[in-house]
Design a protein around this motif. Structure first.
Motif, short mmCIF file in Angstrom:
data_model
loop_
_atom_site.label_atom_id
_atom_site.label_comp_id
_atom_site.label_asym_id
_atom_site.label_seq_id
_atom_site.Cartn_x
_atom_site.Cartn_y
_atom_site.Cartn_z
N GLY A 128 1.36 -0.91 0.33
CA GLY A 128 0.39 0.31 0.26
C GLY A 128 1.28 1.36 0.14
N PRO A 129 0.13 2.18 -0.03
CA PRO A 129 0.81 3.24 0.29
C PRO A 129 1.56 4.53 0.80
N ASP A 130 2.66 4.57 1.19
CA ASP A 130 3.40 4.59 2.47
C ASP A 130 2.33 6.62 2.71
N VAL A 131 2.36 7.25 1.57
CA VAL A 131 1.03 8.58 1.86
C VAL A 131 -0.22 8.43 2.23
N GLU A 132 -0.90 8.03 3.74
CA GLU A 132 -2.05 8.00 3.84
C GLU A 132 -3.02 8.67 3.67
N LEU A 164 1.63 10.57 7.27
CA LEU A 164 2.64 9.22 6.79
C LEU A 164 2.36 8.10 7.43
N ARG A 165 1.98 7.29 6.77
CA ARG A 165 1.06 6.00 7.65
C ARG A 165 2.08 5.41 8.82
N THR A 166 1.09 5.56 10.34
CA THR A 166 2.19 4.96 11.14
C THR A 166 2.22 3.68 10.94
N LYS A 190 7.34 0.59 4.35
CA LYS A 190 7.85 1.34 5.17
C LYS A 190 6.91 2.15 6.25
N VAL A 191 6.87 2.17 7.47
CA VAL A 191 5.92 3.66 8.26
C VAL A 191 6.73 4.21 9.22
N TYR A 192 6.67 5.44 9.57
CA TYR A 192 6.77 6.90 10.55
C TYR A 192 6.31 6.91 11.30
N ARG A 193 6.82 7.74 12.09
CA ARG A 193 6.45 8.28 13.68
C ARG A 193 7.52 8.95 13.98
N PRO A 202 12.54 7.54 12.99
CA PRO A 202 11.64 8.70 12.47
C PRO A 202 10.80 6.94 11.45
N MET A 203 11.65 6.30 10.42
CA MET A 203 11.03 5.48 9.97
C MET A 203 11.79 4.41 9.85
N PHE A 204 10.80 3.25 10.26
CA PHE A 204 11.06 1.59 10.15
C PHE A 204 10.36 0.48 9.16
N HIS A 205 10.38 0.13 9.13
CA HIS A 205 9.91 -1.26 8.52
C HIS A 205 9.18 -2.43 9.16
N GLN A 206 7.88 -2.38 8.55
CA GLN A 206 6.41 -3.78 9.19
C GLN A 206 6.15 -5.08 8.40
N VAL A 207 5.96 -5.44 8.73
CA VAL A 207 4.74 -6.59 7.92
C VAL A 207 3.83 -6.88 8.26
N GLU A 208 2.91 -6.40 7.15
CA GLU A 208 1.66 -6.14 8.13
C GLU A 208 0.80 -8.45 8.24
N GLY A 209 -0.32 -8.95 8.55
CA GLY A 209 -0.16 -10.15 8.27
C GLY A 209 -1.64 -10.05 8.36
N LEU A 210 -2.79 -10.32 7.28
CA LEU A 210 -4.47 -10.55 7.73
C LEU A 210 -4.55 -12.16 6.62
#
Ligand code: DAH
Length: 335
Positions: A128-132, A164-166, A190-193, A202-210
């Motif tokens: 998905g997009p980084d800018v949400e 920026l998606r968190t 990438k995600v941003y906080r 401030p930027m790091f990486h996640q893996v989401e599962g569904l």
């Protein structure tokens, strides 16, 4: 007006000064002394001159011809010697210098490894997009307006409604909107906080599962995540499911693994607890099904999200998250 022989001499010597190789010197020889060269043509023209000038002009022109000829020959010799010297210094029998090859960044490596495990279990990879929009990052995930995660302290706002998606969780919504049941996807990215210290960048990486179908249970969640942990670390790595809260799952659980450093005895890495938190998970909250138009009361599934930096730190024993982003080649070479 004709070019005088003195001019020709001056021009030829000047051109020779700018030359630095044999080819150029030889070309100059043709230009000035060749059959149609400037000096040759001048000499030929002498017969048309008034008789009293011919002898002196002829002598001067011949002197100049010799001067240019000598200068050119000297130059050719000089250039040839220089070229040979260069060749003499190149030892063609020496082994070549190895070209250093790049390698994958540890974050890319671990992301791939995580994805490979889930792909083997039948999950598809989506992005998905980084800018949400506020909707995908928060609202559709059942995160209400006053939730602390929306705080200006934590989220990078592009504008009132764009962030920026968190986290990678918005990809859950985007996937379900697009795809009918059943879905089984993982979404790396990438995600941003607004966060920066020893364990946060401030930027790091996640893996989401569904995974959503009609009869998915918490047991399926436990089974899939247990398989994942055993493949990512090893079979001795036990898991602990701890009740937790996320707005987009109900019930929710945080997953701890037995400390990979001390195997439960207690150490600095696990703060003497014997356990390490590695991901958040839970059964998808019914509000999400409503938001994407999935069949009410019939859809059930689970979701999970993990931080790649953290998993890589545990896997490789890295103690400072900032090492991933400093581009120190001595660090990166190790993977
Ligand atoms: N989005 C959460 C975070 O960034 C992690 C998470 C927790 C993802 C639970 C999930 C989940 O899919 O079910 O902290």
């Amino acid at each position: 007006m004709e070019t005088s022989i003195e001019q020709i001499l001056e021009e030829a010597l000047k051109a020779l000064e700018d030359a630095s190789d044999v080819e150029t010197a030889k070309a100059l020889s043709v230009r000035y002394l060749g059959r149609k060269g400037a000096v040759t043509l001048f000499l030929r023209g002498i017969s048309q001159m008034p008789p009293e000038k011919r002898a002196a002009m002829g002598k001067r022109a011949n002197d100049i011809k010799n001067t240019i000829d000598t200068a050119l020959k000297d130059a050719v010799q000089r250039f040839e010697t220089a070229q040979k010297g260069l060749e003499a210094r190149i030892d063609v029998t020496l082994p070549g210098r190895p070209v250093p090859l790049g390698s994958l960044h540890p974050i890319s490596l671990v992301t791939q490894e995580i994805c490979d495990i889930f792909v083997r279990l039948g999950f598809d990879i989506v992005e998905g997009p980084d800018v949400e929009s506020d909707w995908y990052n928060f609202e559709a995930l059942n995160i209400p307006k006053n939730h602390p995660a929306r705080d200006m302290q934590d989220t990078f706002y592009v504008s009132d409604n764009i962030v920026l998606r968190t986290h990678t969780s918005p990809v859950q919504i985007r996937t379900m909107e697009k795809q009918p049941l059943p879905v089984a996807v993982i979404a790396p990215g990438k995600v941003y906080r607004r966060d920066s210290d020893l364990t946060h960048t401030p930027m790091f990486h996640q893996v989401e599962g569904l995974l959503v179908d009609r009869q998915i249970s918490f047991g399926d969640l436990k089974g899939v995540l247990t398989t994942f942990v055993h493949q990512m670390f090893d079979e001795r790595t036990s898991l602990r499911f701890r009740p937790s809260f996320f707005p987009f799952t109900e019930p929710s659980a945080e997953v701890d693994i037995l400390c990979v450093m001390c195997r439960g005895a207690g150490c600095r890495v696990c703060s003497q607890t014997g356990w390490l938190e590695i991901l958040g998970s839970g059964m998808v909250h019914p509000a999400l099904y409503e938001n994407v138009g999935y069949p009410a009361g019939q859809s059930s599934g689970f979701a999970f999200g993990m931080g790649v930096e953290r998993i890589a730190m545990l896997k490789y024993g890295i103690d400072d998250i900032r090492k991933y982003f400093e581009n120190d080649i001595r660090f990166l070479r190790q993977f």
